[in-house]
Design a protein around this motif. Structure first.
Motif, mmCIF file in Angstrom:
data_model
loop_
_atom_site.group_PDB
_atom_site.id
_atom_site.type_symbol
_atom_site.label_atom_id
_atom_site.label_comp_id
_atom_site.label_asym_id
_atom_site.label_seq_id
_atom_site.Cartn_x
_atom_site.Cartn_y
_atom_site.Cartn_z
ATOM 1 N N ILE A 366 0.815 -1.213 0.000
ATOM 2 C CA ILE A 366 0.000 0.000 0.000
ATOM 3 C C ILE A 366 0.851 1.266 0.000
ATOM 4 O O ILE A 366 0.324 2.359 0.147
ATOM 5 N N GLY A 367 2.161 1.085 -0.205
ATOM 6 C CA GLY A 367 3.016 2.259 -0.325
ATOM 7 C C GLY A 367 4.330 2.088 0.388
ATOM 8 O O GLY A 367 4.383 1.485 1.464
ATOM 9 N N GLY A 368 5.421 2.632 -0.206
ATOM 10 C CA GLY A 368 6.719 2.579 0.433
ATOM 11 C C GLY A 368 7.116 1.165 0.803
ATOM 12 O O GLY A 368 7.109 0.252 -0.014
ATOM 13 N N ASP A 369 7.455 0.990 2.086
ATOM 14 C CA ASP A 369 7.821 -0.343 2.577
ATOM 15 C C ASP A 369 6.689 -0.938 3.415
ATOM 16 O O ASP A 369 6.925 -1.818 4.247
ATOM 17 N N GLU A 370 5.462 -0.488 3.194
ATOM 18 C CA GLU A 370 4.321 -0.967 3.959
ATOM 19 C C GLU A 370 3.539 -2.009 3.165
ATOM 20 O O GLU A 370 3.157 -1.789 2.015
ATOM 21 N N PHE A 371 3.298 -3.159 3.808
ATOM 22 C CA PHE A 371 2.578 -4.273 3.205
ATOM 23 C C PHE A 371 1.397 -4.646 4.090
ATOM 24 O O PHE A 371 1.405 -4.390 5.303
ATOM 25 N N VAL A 372 0.406 -5.268 3.494
ATOM 26 C CA VAL A 372 -0.741 -5.763 4.243
ATOM 27 C C VAL A 372 -1.023 -7.197 3.813
ATOM 28 O O VAL A 372 -0.790 -7.570 2.670
ATOM 29 N N VAL A 373 -1.528 -7.983 4.755
ATOM 30 C CA VAL A 373 -1.894 -9.365 4.481
ATOM 31 C C VAL A 373 -3.314 -9.594 4.985
ATOM 32 O O VAL A 373 -3.634 -9.251 6.124
ATOM 33 N N LEU A 374 -4.142 -10.162 4.132
ATOM 34 C CA LEU A 374 -5.511 -10.509 4.494
ATOM 35 C C LEU A 374 -5.596 -12.032 4.597
ATOM 36 O O LEU A 374 -5.408 -12.738 3.610
#
Length: 475
Positions: A366-374
Motif C-alpha cells: 500500500i506504499g513505500g515499505d508498507e505491506f498488508v496481508v488478508l
C-alpha cells in the motif's frame, strides 16, 4: 403500326438476369432458364432432370427441404435465402421467390444471385459484432468466444482456435480452442505446425486433404486419419503478426472456398484490432489495481478484496485477520546501498510474503515499505498467531543481493474481525495503530540496549505484533 412479332415463351425467360426454375413434387428440375449458367455455373441441360437438393450447400439442405414442404402446402416464399454450390465449387447466395402450382403439380421459383450483397452485409455485421465484443466487459477469453460466434455464423466454423505468438519469448499458445482433437499429441503437433507457418509467412492458407501434403510432413498427416479442411489467417497488427485464427471442417462436404478465405482474412484484421484494444484495457486495469514493482494488489484492490471477504466472514461466522507491516530501517538500506537495492528488497519481501500465506489469502503493498496481508476463513484465534509467526520467520531470513547481505526485521500489527472492527477502514486503522505501537516499543528496547535475539512476541488478547528493528549488512 407494325405487327408485334411472335417469340417463343422460352426466349423471354432466357433474357432475364434472374434464373427461372420449375421443380416437380419429387424435387427434380423440369425447367431451368439460361441465367442458370451465370448464377450456378451449370448450363440448363446439366440441371434438368437432377435433384434440386444436390445443388444446395450441405449446411442449408435441411432448412431448404423444410421450406419446400411449406411451399407445397400452399405457403408462398417470396424472400427465402439459401446457398448453392456452383460448378466451380464456389458458394453462391440465392434469394428465391417461389410458389406451388396445384394445377400443374410443380414448384415455380425465381432465383436471384445476392452473393455480393450478403458478403457486404456479413462483413459489416462482423465488424460491428467484433467491435462490440472488444468494448464489452470481460477478458480475452470472453472476446474469443464472441469472435467464435461471429465466425461460426459466417463460415459454419464449429471447430475454431485462436493462436497467439509471443515474439520475445518465441512462444506459441492457444488461449482459445474449440476443436475435436482432444489431447492427441499428433493433432496438437499438426495444429502447431500449421499455425507457426501462417504466423511466420503472414499468408492465409486454405488447405484441403489434397493440399495438406504441401505444408505438412506425411507422417504428421497420417497420424490423424479423418480428412480435414483447414482455413488459417494471420492476426496482423501494426507492429507485426500476433497469432492466427484457425477453423477446421471434417469431411469432404464441409470444404471451405476462396470466398471463405477472403472473409476470414477480413475478420482477422478486425480481430487484431479487438485483441490490441482488449490487451490495452487489461494493462490499464492491471496498472490501476496492482503495484508495478512487486505486482501485488495495491490499496484499492486490497480494500475491495477485504470488503468482499468481510461479507463472507459475516455470513459464514468465521474470523478474518488483517496484518499491517513495514520494514524497519528500510530508509537506511536506500541511503546506504541505493534505491535499486531497496527495490530488490521490496520485491523479495513481496515474494516471501506471497509464499508464506495460503492461496486464498491476499498480500498487498500500500506504499513505500508498507505491506498488508488478508488472512480469511480462520476458525480459531490461536491460528492467527501461527500465521504471524510464519510471516515473521519468513521475512527475517537474511537477504542476499550480489555481494550484499541484509538482515531486515518487520514490525507487524494485526486486527481481527469481528473483535477489532466491523468494516475495512476500522480493521486497517487498528492494524496500522498496532504496528506503530510495536515499532515504538522496539525503539524503547533498542534504547535500553536489548539485542535482536531478545526481541519479543507481544500479545494482548485481540492485538498481536512482533518486531525487531535491526539492520545488519555484510560485504
Amino acid at each position: 403500326m407494325q405487327p408485334i412479332p411472335h417469340f417463343p415463351p422460352n426466349n423471354f425467360t432466357d433474357l432475364l438476369l434472374d434464373a427461372v426454375c420449375v421443380v416437380d413434387r419429387e424435387g427434380y428440375f423440369l425447367f431451368v432458364s439460361a441465367a442458370s449458367e451465370r448464377i450456378f455455373g451449370y448450363k440448363p441441360d446439366e440441371m434438368i432432370g437432377q435433384p434440386m437438393i444436390n445443388f444446395v450447400y450441405p449446411g442449408d439442405r435441411e432448412r431448404t427441404l423444410q421450406t419446400v414442404n411449406e411451399i407445397i402446402n400452399g405457403e408462398p416464399k417470396p424472400y427465402f435465402e439459401n446457398r448453392y454450390v456452383r460448378k466451380d465449387g464456389k458458394l453462391v447466395d440465392i434469394m428465391w421467390s417461389a410458389r406451388w402450382s396445384e394445377t400443374d403439380q410443380v414448384r415455380v421459383a425465381v432465383a436471384r444471385d445476392v452473393t455480393e450483397r450478403k458478403r457486404a452485409e456479413s462483413m459489416q455485421e462482423a465488424v460491428y459484432a467484433i467491435s462490440e465484443a472488444a468494448n464489452a466487459p470481460g477478458n480475452l477469453n470472453t472476446l474469443f468466444q464472441r469472435i467464435h460466434d461471429v465466425v461460426d455464423a459466417l463460415l459454419l466454423a464449429t471447430n475454431f482456435m485462436v493462436a497467439l505468438y509471443d515474439a520475445e519469448k518465441k512462444e506459441l499458445t492457444f488461449p482459445y480452442s474449440a476443436h475435436p482433437f482432444g489431447d492427441a499429441d499428433s493433432a496438437k503437433l499438426m495444429v502447431e505446425m500449421i499455425a507457426t507457418q501462417v504466423i511466420h509467412t503472414g499468408r492465409t492458407l486454405l488447405l484441403t486433404p489434397e493440399t495438406l501434403p504441401l505444408v505438412l510432413p506425411k507422417t504428421v498427416i497420417d497420424s490423424y486419419t479423418e480428412p480435414l479442411n483447414w482455413l488459417i489467417a494471420p492476426i496482423r497488427a501494426p507492429d507485426g503478426i500476433k497469432g492466427a485464427l484457425l477453423i477446421t471442417s471434417a469431411g469432404p462436404s464441409g470444404r471451405f472456398t476462396e470466398q471463405d478465405k477472403e472473409l476470414l482474412q477480413f475478420i482477422s484484421v478486425q480481430v487484431a484490432a479487438a485483441i490490441e484494444r482488449k490487451q490495452m484495457l487489461s494493462r490499464l486495469e492491471y496498472m490501476a489495481q496492482y503495484d508495478q514493482l512487486t505486482h501485488l494488489p495495491n490499496r484499492t484492490l486490497f480494500l475491495d478484496r477485504l470488503k468482499n471477504s468481510l461479507g463472507r466472514a459475516h455470513r459464514e461466522k468465521t474470523l478474518l485477520a488483517v496484518f499491517y507491516l513495514d520494514l524497519n530501517k528500510f530508509k537506511q538500506v536506500n541511503d546506504t546501498y541505493g534505491h535499486a537495492t531497496g527495490d530488490q528488497l521490496l520485491y523479495e519481501v513481496a515474494r516471501r510474503l506471497t509464499h508464506s500465506v495460503r492461496e486464498s489469502d491476499t498480500v498487498g503493498r500500500i506504499g513505500g515499505d508498507e505491506f498488508v496481508v488478508l488472512a480469511v476463513n480462520i476458525k480459531r484465534h490461536e491460528d492467527i498467531g501461527k500465521i504471524q509467526t510464519k510471516i515473521m520467520s519468513t521475512l527475517s531470513v537474511p537477504y542476499i543481493f550480489n555481494e550484499i547481505q541484509l538482515q531486515i526485521y518487520p514490525s507487524i500489527g494485526c486486527a481481527i474481525y469481528p473483535d477489532n472492527g466491523q468494516n475495512e477502514s476500522e480493521l486497517i486503522h487498528f492494524a496500522d495503530s498496532a504496528m506503530y505501537s510495536v515499532k515504538k516499543e522496539h525503539t524503547l528496547e533498542r534504547i535500553a540496549g536489548i539485542q535482536p535475539e531478545e526481541s519479543h512476541l507481544y500479545t494482548d488478547g485481540f492485538q498481536t505484533a512482533m518486531s525487531s528493528g535491526y539492520l545488519k549488512s555484510e560485504r
